[in-house]
Every structure is written in structure tokens, then in C-alpha cells.
Design a protein around this motif. Structure first.
Motif, PDB file in Angstrom:
ATOM      1  N   ILE A  25       2.816  14.903  14.339  1.00 30.90           N
ATOM      2  CA  ILE A  25       4.069  14.264  13.927  1.00 30.90           C
ATOM      3  C   ILE A  25       4.463  14.621  12.502  1.00 30.90           C
ATOM      4  CG2 ILE A  25       3.076  12.067  13.143  1.00 30.90           C
ATOM      5  CD1 ILE A  25       5.529  10.714  14.485  1.00 30.90           C
ATOM      6  N   LEU A  26       3.478  14.790  11.633  1.00 30.93           N
ATOM      7  CA  LEU A  26       3.799  15.141  10.248  1.00 30.93           C
ATOM      8  C   LEU A  26       4.516  16.490  10.180  1.00 30.93           C
ATOM      9  CD1 LEU A  26       3.749  14.655   7.251  1.00 30.93           C
ATOM     10  CD2 LEU A  26       1.359  15.365   7.184  1.00 30.93           C
ATOM     11  N   ASP A  27       4.049  17.450  10.970  1.00 30.61           N
ATOM     12  CA  ASP A  27       4.705  18.762  11.008  1.00 30.61           C
ATOM     13  C   ASP A  27       6.153  18.647  11.455  1.00 30.61           C
ATOM     14  OD1 ASP A  27       2.407  20.113  10.231  1.00 30.61           O
ATOM     15  OD2 ASP A  27       1.674  20.274  12.305  1.00 30.61           O
ATOM     16  N   VAL A  28       6.353  17.907  12.530  1.00 34.08           N
ATOM     17  CA  VAL A  28       7.697  17.788  13.092  1.00 34.08           C
ATOM     18  C   VAL A  28       8.642  17.097  12.115  1.00 34.08           C
ATOM     19  CG1 VAL A  28       9.076  16.845  14.978  1.00 34.08           C
ATOM     20  CG2 VAL A  28       6.784  17.743  15.438  1.00 34.08           C
ATOM     21  N   GLU A  84       0.829  -1.209   0.000  1.00 34.07           N
ATOM     22  CA  GLU A  84       0.000   0.000   0.000  1.00 34.07           C
ATOM     23  C   GLU A  84       0.866   1.262   0.000  1.00 34.07           C
ATOM     24  OE1 GLU A  84      -3.181  -0.028   2.832  1.00 34.07           O
ATOM     25  OE2 GLU A  84      -3.533   2.137   2.587  1.00 34.07           O
ATOM     26  N   VAL A  85       1.925   1.256   0.802  1.00 37.05           N
ATOM     27  CA  VAL A  85       2.834   2.412   0.800  1.00 37.05           C
ATOM     28  C   VAL A  85       3.423   2.602  -0.587  1.00 37.05           C
ATOM     29  CG1 VAL A  85       4.961   3.384   1.725  1.00 37.05           C
ATOM     30  CG2 VAL A  85       3.405   2.167   3.247  1.00 37.05           C
ATOM     31  N   GLU A  86       3.951   1.534  -1.149  1.00 37.16           N
ATOM     32  CA  GLU A  86       4.574   1.613  -2.474  1.00 37.16           C
ATOM     33  C   GLU A  86       3.609   2.211  -3.496  1.00 37.16           C
ATOM     34  OE1 GLU A  86       7.590   1.213  -2.807  1.00 37.16           O
ATOM     35  OE2 GLU A  86       8.359  -0.360  -1.497  1.00 37.16           O
ATOM     36  N   ARG A  87       2.390   1.701  -3.473  1.00 38.12           N
ATOM     37  CA  ARG A  87       1.385   2.156  -4.438  1.00 38.12           C
ATOM     38  C   ARG A  87       1.115   3.651  -4.267  1.00 38.12           C
ATOM     39  NH1 ARG A  87      -3.305   1.184  -2.948  1.00 38.12           N
ATOM     40  NH2 ARG A  87      -2.643  -0.738  -1.906  1.00 38.12           N
ATOM     41  N   LEU A  94      15.219   6.440   8.857  1.00 36.29           N
ATOM     42  CA  LEU A  94      15.225   5.712  10.127  1.00 36.29           C
ATOM     43  C   LEU A  94      14.532   6.522  11.216  1.00 36.29           C
ATOM     44  CD1 LEU A  94      18.796   4.075  10.127  1.00 36.29           C
ATOM     45  CD2 LEU A  94      16.594   2.979   9.664  1.00 36.29           C
ATOM     46  N   MET A  95      14.738   7.838  11.177  1.00 37.84           N
ATOM     47  CA  MET A  95      14.022   8.693  12.127  1.00 37.84           C
ATOM     48  C   MET A  95      12.514   8.515  11.962  1.00 37.84           C
ATOM     49  SD  MET A  95      13.920  12.857  12.476  1.00 37.84           S
ATOM     50  CE  MET A  95      13.267  13.110  10.821  1.00 37.84           C
ATOM     51  N   ASN A  96      12.052   8.556  10.742  1.00 42.06           N
ATOM     52  CA  ASN A  96      10.622   8.392  10.502  1.00 42.06           C
ATOM     53  C   ASN A  96      10.120   7.050  11.038  1.00 42.06           C
ATOM     54  OD1 ASN A  96      10.768  10.805   9.204  1.00 42.06           O
ATOM     55  ND2 ASN A  96       9.711  10.125   7.346  1.00 42.06           N
ATOM     56  N   GLU A  97      10.836   5.995  10.695  1.00 33.89           N
ATOM     57  CA  GLU A  97      10.432   4.666  11.148  1.00 33.89           C
ATOM     58  C   GLU A  97      10.252   4.646  12.652  1.00 33.89           C
ATOM     59  OE1 GLU A  97      13.099   1.234  10.222  1.00 33.89           O
ATOM     60  OE2 GLU A  97      12.656   0.734  12.305  1.00 33.89           O
ATOM     61  N   ARG A  98      11.279   5.086  13.357  1.00 36.97           N
ATOM     62  CA  ARG A  98      11.251   5.019  14.816  1.00 36.97           C
ATOM     63  C   ARG A  98      10.228   5.982  15.414  1.00 36.97           C
ATOM     64  NH1 ARG A  98      10.247   3.391  18.681  1.00 36.97           N
ATOM     65  NH2 ARG A  98      11.319   3.445  20.685  1.00 36.97           N
ATOM     66  N   ALA A  99      10.181   7.190  14.884  1.00 33.94           N
ATOM     67  CA  ALA A  99       9.261   8.189  15.438  1.00 33.94           C
ATOM     68  C   ALA A  99       7.806   7.758  15.218  1.00 33.94           C
ATOM     69  CB  ALA A  99       9.509   9.546  14.802  1.00 33.94           C
ATOM     70  N   PHE A 117       3.467   7.759   4.661  1.00 31.90           N
ATOM     71  CA  PHE A 117       3.930   6.867   5.720  1.00 31.90           C
ATOM     72  C   PHE A 117       3.130   7.077   7.005  1.00 31.90           C
ATOM     73  CE2 PHE A 117       7.386   7.095   2.779  1.00 31.90           C
ATOM     74  CZ  PHE A 117       7.924   5.826   2.785  1.00 31.90           C
ATOM     75  N   VAL A 118       2.904   8.336   7.329  1.00 30.00           N
ATOM     76  CA  VAL A 118       2.147   8.639   8.541  1.00 30.00           C
ATOM     77  C   VAL A 118       0.774   7.976   8.468  1.00 30.00           C
ATOM     78  CG1 VAL A 118       1.087  10.458   9.918  1.00 30.00           C
ATOM     79  CG2 VAL A 118       3.350  10.824   8.922  1.00 30.00           C
TER      80      VAL A 118
END
Lengths: 211, 211
Positions: free
Chosen positions: B192-195, B73-76, B170-175, B100-101
DNA sequence: ACCTTTCTCGACACGGTGTCGACAAACTCA
DNA sequence: TGAGTTTGTCGACACCGTGTCGAGAAAGGT
């Protein structure tokens, strides 16, 4: 936190306990915690499985003791750093981040095991969270101070200092564990300090050369 | 990748398989994968434990199938995004990160289980790594292009575009996993999207307002 | 010499995993 | 329609790791 079956403090028991910890950290360099059986841990320390339970109540309890030391080392070294960021901000941040790089590198096995275990064990989770919270607090304070003295801007959306600190600390956590465990994609361990420091500086000061 | 015991394709078997997947994703919203027994999974799908093995070879195999869909779904959705960053870079990055969010938010249970399972299961690890690699590749390409058109600087140490992309991903993944699993410290899911977008922009362009 | 505390382990019960083999249900082709 | 094949189901079993219990051995105190 790390309770043992013994009621008072004696001598040869503490050595056994230490032996188990050493055996555990050594085994962790080879395989993950759930690939290590308590049998193995006990044998590695020269005792039988039931005897293991005299010293620790579970595998996770052993990890908790190991993690406690690693976190203690970070705290000590971060605490010993000069808290004056105004003189040379870039160097100061770099040194702070360097502490994490070094300690997580030296104890990569324990760090990796802890990061895995916190997902299922509440005590490990709590200990890790507490440490992360303390590092976030520290970073937040510095960011706030840097903004106060006009060295760092807040940005268009008044980017909250604490949320920024959380994002950056989580980045470090993930990037370091990825780098030291041979994940792919991961940042080259030799250059990771440069990369992380650069992102921190840019995210906080919106320049590569804060003054 | 996700092999079932059935030799050729028929109908009612696929429904059962689907039922197991649905039961699994539902159970995962309640507890972690290793708190879920195969017995539970089977019962949830209205079959016995041995029958479960007719459809999947293990719990992890079920997770692998679920993760495959989430990544798909993300890829698409990422693939459907306009690839023109030059017009409005800030918005373009924001939209990419937004995918991603949203997907990790919608499928937080599967994401969390996958992040946990990749630490012990090579197949989950490989699938996740492959996805991360593809997102890093994508980010790297855009960063390189933005530098080429003069919108983004390289910085004093010639900060490698790929390593920067790795750090940010990696930041995105973990956050994101921290935010959607109620970890503390974590960024507020609503903001979180803003940050994340702010950190990406600053790290890549060294300004909040690239053009 | 006795008593208590420390330490050790054999033996057990338990719970989850994965397999095997019998068998039922459904579809296939004569 | 009925024999053979494929698909689907599960009871029963063996296995492995965990954690506990209770018997007892060593070591120290008085």
C-alpha cells in the motif's frame, strides 16, 4: 436480499412498503439511521411498530432496499456511457466520475447511511463491496486498455492497474461522502469533479493532457 | 475531553483507568465497539458495570482516550520528520505517508473503531477532523512550497493545493482503513505504501521522478 | 356464506444504558 | 488512634429500543 413477510404479491402491501422507504429516505435527510427508531419509521408510514416488521425485518433491511436502488442507478448510468476512451480520455473519465458525483449528491442521505451501516451490517457491507468491486473492475479494464495502446505508462514500480484503480475509487468514495455531508476537511462540492478528475488523470496518465 | 469521575489525581485509580483502556483496545481487535457492552469492558478490567462509570462516562469516552493516543503518536512521528523536501521529494513524501501506514497498521483496531464512531459521536468526529485538518495543512504547505520552487506544476485548472491535499489525505484514510480491516476491494497491505506514494507523486508533480 | 390469505397491533420479554444511594477502604490531620 | 473526608465499589432500579407471539380484522376467492 430484501425479504418481506408477505408470501405472494398483492397491491396495497407494496404501497405500504414504498411508503416506508419514502419515509425512511426523508428521515435520513434529518438524522442518522441509528437516531431513527423503528417506531418513528412506522409512524412516518402510518403503521404501528409491529406492523413494520411485516414489511421489513429491521432498519438495516430498509436501508438495504434504498441502497440497492442508488447502486442500480449508478450501474445504469455508468453502463450507458460510451466505452471509447481513446478519442478523448480526459472527457471520458470526467463523465464517468461525474455519474458518481451526481448520484451520490442526489442520494447523499442514503449514501451516508450506507457508509455508516456497512461497518456493522454484513449485508450492507456485502452490497457495497460488490458495487465497489464492479467499479474497480471497470476502471481497471480501462487503465489496462489505455496502457496497452500506449496512452498511459506503468511507472517505475510497474504500478499494478488494479491497485491503482482501488486507490482512486476509494478516494472518490471518501471524498464524495465527506463533501456531501459537510465534513471538514472536505472538498467544495461544486469543484469536486474537477479535483477528482485531475487526480485520476495524473495518476493514470502522468500528464494532464492524455491523447 | 476525556473526563473521569475522580475529582483529584491519585494513584490506584489511574491504574484502573489504564486497565480499562488496555482491555478496550484488546477487545477491539476481536469485535467492533458496539458489539462490546460496557459490562464486558468492566469485567475485562475486573470491575462492575457501575464502577466503569466512575472512570469513563461512556464507551465512546474510552475510544476517545485511545484515539487521542494514536493521533498523538502520528503527530509526534510526523513532527520528527525532516521538513526538507527539495533534496529528495519522492523519499520525503514516502516517509511521511509511511508514518500513517505504520501507526494505522499498529493500531488498526482503534482506527477502525474511530472511523466508525465519528459518524455518530460529535466528539470523536471533532477529534478526527482536527487531526485530518492538521495533516491537510501540512501537505498543503509542502505542495505550495514545491510549486514555488518550480518542482511541481499547478495544472491546467490551477488545481488548488489545499483541495488536492484534501483529496490525497482522504484517499489515504480510506485506503488504509480498507487495507487493514480486510475489506474488499482493498490494496494489499504490504504494497500500500508504494501505491499511495505513487499516486501522491503523480498527483502533485505530474511525474514519477521529481527532483 | 365460508375459508384462506393478507395485514394489523396490543402485550410481552429481553438486553443494554445510565443513575442513585448505600457503603467500604484509604488517606489526613489532630 | 480515631473522626472526618476523599476515593472507590456495586446492588438495585428505571428507562428505552428491539424483536416476537398470538389474537383478530379486513379483503379476496369459490
Amino acid at each position: 436480499m430484501v425479504q418481506r413477510g408477505r408470501r405472494t404479491t398483492r397491491v396495497s402491501g407494496d404501497e405500504r412498503q414504498e411508503t416506508i422507504l419514502v419515509a425512511a429516505e426523508s428521515l435520513l435527510t434529518t438524522k442518522s439511521l441509528d437516531e431513527i427508531s423503528i417506531e418513528e419509521l412506522a409512524t412516518g408510514a402510518g403503521i404501528s411498530r409491529p406492523t413494520f416488521y411485516f414489511y421489513f425485518s429491521s432498519k438495516d433491511d430498509v436501508l438495504l432496499a434504498l441502497l440497492d436502488r442508488v447502486i442500480g442507478e449508478v450501474e445504469r448510468r455508468v453502463g450507458a456511457l460510451p466505452r471509447d476512451f481513446a478519442a478523448a480520455p480526459a472527457d471520458a473519465w470526467r463523465e464517468s466520475i461525474g455519474v458518481f458525483v451526481e448520484v451520490f449528491s442526489d442520494h447523499r442521505a442514503v449514501s451516508a447511511a450506507a457508509v455508516a451501516a456497512r461497518l456493522r451490517n454484513p449485508e450492507v457491507h456485502a452490497l457495497w463491496s460488490k458495487a465497489m468491486a464492479s467499479w474497480v473492475d471497470y476502471s481497471t479494464e480501462v487503465i489496462v486498455a489505455e496502457r496497452a495502446r500506449g496512452a498511459a505508462p506503468t511507472g517505475p514500480q510497474d504500478l499494478d492497474a488494479r491497485e491503482l484503480a482501488i486507490a482512486l475509487n476509494l478516494m472518490n468514495e471518501r471524498a464524495l461522502t465527506a463533501a456531501f455531508n459537510g465534513d471538514s476537511p472536505a472538498i467544495d462540492p461544486g469543484g469536486i469533479l474537477d479535483v477528482l478528475a485531475a487526480v485520476w488523470l495524473r495518476a493514470i496518465y502522468v500528464t494532464d493532457t492524455p491523447s
